[in-house]
Design a protein around this motif. Structure first.
Motif, short mmCIF file in Angstrom:
data_model
loop_
_atom_site.label_atom_id
_atom_site.label_comp_id
_atom_site.label_asym_id
_atom_site.label_seq_id
_atom_site.Cartn_x
_atom_site.Cartn_y
_atom_site.Cartn_z
N ALA A 76 0.90 -1.32 -0.04
CA ALA A 76 0.10 0.01 -0.04
C ALA A 76 0.77 1.25 -0.03
O ALA A 76 0.53 2.29 -0.73
N ASP A 77 1.94 1.17 0.84
CA ASP A 77 2.67 2.39 0.66
C ASP A 77 3.41 2.54 -0.65
O ASP A 77 3.45 3.74 -1.06
N GLN A 78 3.90 1.45 -1.39
CA GLN A 78 4.34 1.54 -2.66
C GLN A 78 3.50 2.14 -3.72
O GLN A 78 3.57 2.96 -4.50
N LEU A 79 2.18 1.56 -3.52
CA LEU A 79 1.14 2.00 -4.32
C LEU A 79 0.72 3.46 -4.38
O LEU A 79 0.31 4.26 -5.30
N ASP A 80 0.72 3.90 -3.18
CA ASP A 80 0.35 5.49 -3.00
C ASP A 80 1.47 6.12 -3.95
O ASP A 80 1.18 7.09 -4.57
N PHE A 81 2.79 5.71 -3.76
CA PHE A 81 3.88 6.28 -4.38
C PHE A 81 3.61 6.12 -5.79
O PHE A 81 3.84 7.12 -6.72
N ILE A 82 3.38 5.07 -6.34
CA ILE A 82 2.96 4.52 -7.64
C ILE A 82 2.02 5.53 -8.43
O ILE A 82 2.25 6.12 -9.41
N LEU A 83 0.95 5.71 -7.66
CA LEU A 83 -0.15 6.63 -8.06
C LEU A 83 0.31 8.24 -8.44
O LEU A 83 -0.12 8.70 -9.28
N ASN A 84 1.02 8.76 -7.45
CA ASN A 84 1.67 9.96 -7.38
C ASN A 84 2.67 9.98 -8.92
O ASN A 84 2.57 11.13 -9.46
N LEU A 85 3.40 9.04 -8.81
CA LEU A 85 4.45 9.05 -10.01
C LEU A 85 3.41 8.91 -11.25
O LEU A 85 3.93 9.31 -12.33
N LYS A 86 2.54 8.21 -11.38
CA LYS A 86 1.90 8.24 -12.78
C LYS A 86 1.18 9.51 -12.99
O LYS A 86 1.15 10.18 -14.06
N GLU A 87 0.81 10.01 -12.10
CA GLU A 87 -0.01 11.29 -12.18
C GLU A 87 1.14 12.52 -12.75
O GLU A 87 0.90 13.37 -13.63
N GLU A 88 2.23 12.35 -12.21
CA GLU A 88 3.22 13.40 -12.70
C GLU A 88 3.93 12.87 -14.01
O GLU A 88 4.08 13.88 -14.89
N GLN A 89 3.80 11.64 -14.30
CA GLN A 89 4.17 11.11 -15.62
C GLN A 89 3.24 11.85 -16.61
O GLN A 89 3.41 12.16 -17.71
N ASP A 90 1.75 11.41 -16.30
CA ASP A 90 0.77 12.14 -17.15
C ASP A 90 0.73 13.49 -17.49
O ASP A 90 0.44 13.93 -18.69
N GLN A 91 1.60 14.24 -16.39
CA GLN A 91 1.67 15.51 -16.72
C GLN A 91 3.06 15.96 -17.45
O GLN A 91 3.17 17.30 -17.34
N GLY A 92 3.70 14.96 -17.89
CA GLY A 92 4.57 15.36 -18.69
C GLY A 92 6.39 15.42 -18.03
O GLY A 92 7.25 15.47 -18.70
#
Length: 203
Positions: A133-149
């Motif tokens: 769960a700790d990693q998945l929260d980080f993964i969600l944040n990274l995906k958002e930053e990736q989506d934004q360029g």
């Protein structure tokens, strides 16, 4: 911390609540290296607890125990601050000692140290789910930053996905990578809303 022994239990519980509040003022520092994104430890802990709750349901594990491990997993950072991966090379913190001091006189030590020790040992299914769960929260944040360029977020994302331990965590990680972070609100139940918003509902 002998001075705390003079304070009553209810006062120490209030002290504990105030200490938890410091997590709202404690930034997660890895984003300094990523170059975009930000959050505090309280924000991270909240969604980690939500994710842990869901993972435990998916896995048929002990839901409350998994959720509580997630909720308290970074409590020590109210005193130590957040150590990013670079800082970890040079800095060490006595996290168990921090939690002993934070809970002294509250009557909460056995519970919170129990969750912490189980999480650190990572032998039970619940602890593995909480780590995921700790990693998945980080993964969600990274995906958002990736989506934004942010192209570096994509590189970090690949590494973070590899750290996921359980089959349920891996399934969610793969789905996160495939899902645009804004779909939940942009697609919505009614795509025509975007056209009607400007007074075109009567056309």
């Amino acid at each position: 911390m002998s001075e705390m022994k003079e304070r009553g239990r209810l006062t120490r519980i209030v002290d504990f609540f105030n200490e938890c509040g410091m997590l709202r003022k404690t930034p997660r520092t890895g984003y300094q290296f990523l170059g975009s994104g930000s959050e505090n430890v309280a924000e991270h802990s909240f969604r980690t607890a939500v994710i842990g709750h869901v993972l435990a349901l998916m896995a048929g594990a002990d839901v409350p125990r998994t959720t509580y491990m997630c909720l308290f997993h970074d409590l020590h950072e109210a005193r130590t601050g957040d150590f990013n991966y670079v800082a970890h090379i040079y800095n060490k913190s006595e996290r168990t000692r921090v939690l002993e001091h934070a809970t002294e006189g509250t009557g909460l030590t056995e519970d919170i140290l129990g969750y912490w020790n189980e999480l650190e040992e990572t032998e039970t299914l619940e602890a593995k789910l909480a780590q995921d769960a700790d990693q998945l929260d980080f993964i969600l944040n990274l995906k958002e930053e990736q989506d934004q360029g942010n192209k570096y977020a994509g590189e970090w994302l690949k590494s973070a996905v590899k750290r996921v331990r359980t089959q349920w965590g891996r399934e969610l990680a793969e789905t996160i990578v495939e899902t645009d972070h804004k779909d939940w609100w942009f697609l919505g139940p009614d795509r025509d809303w975007w056209a009607r918003k400007n007074g075109k509902s009567g056309e």
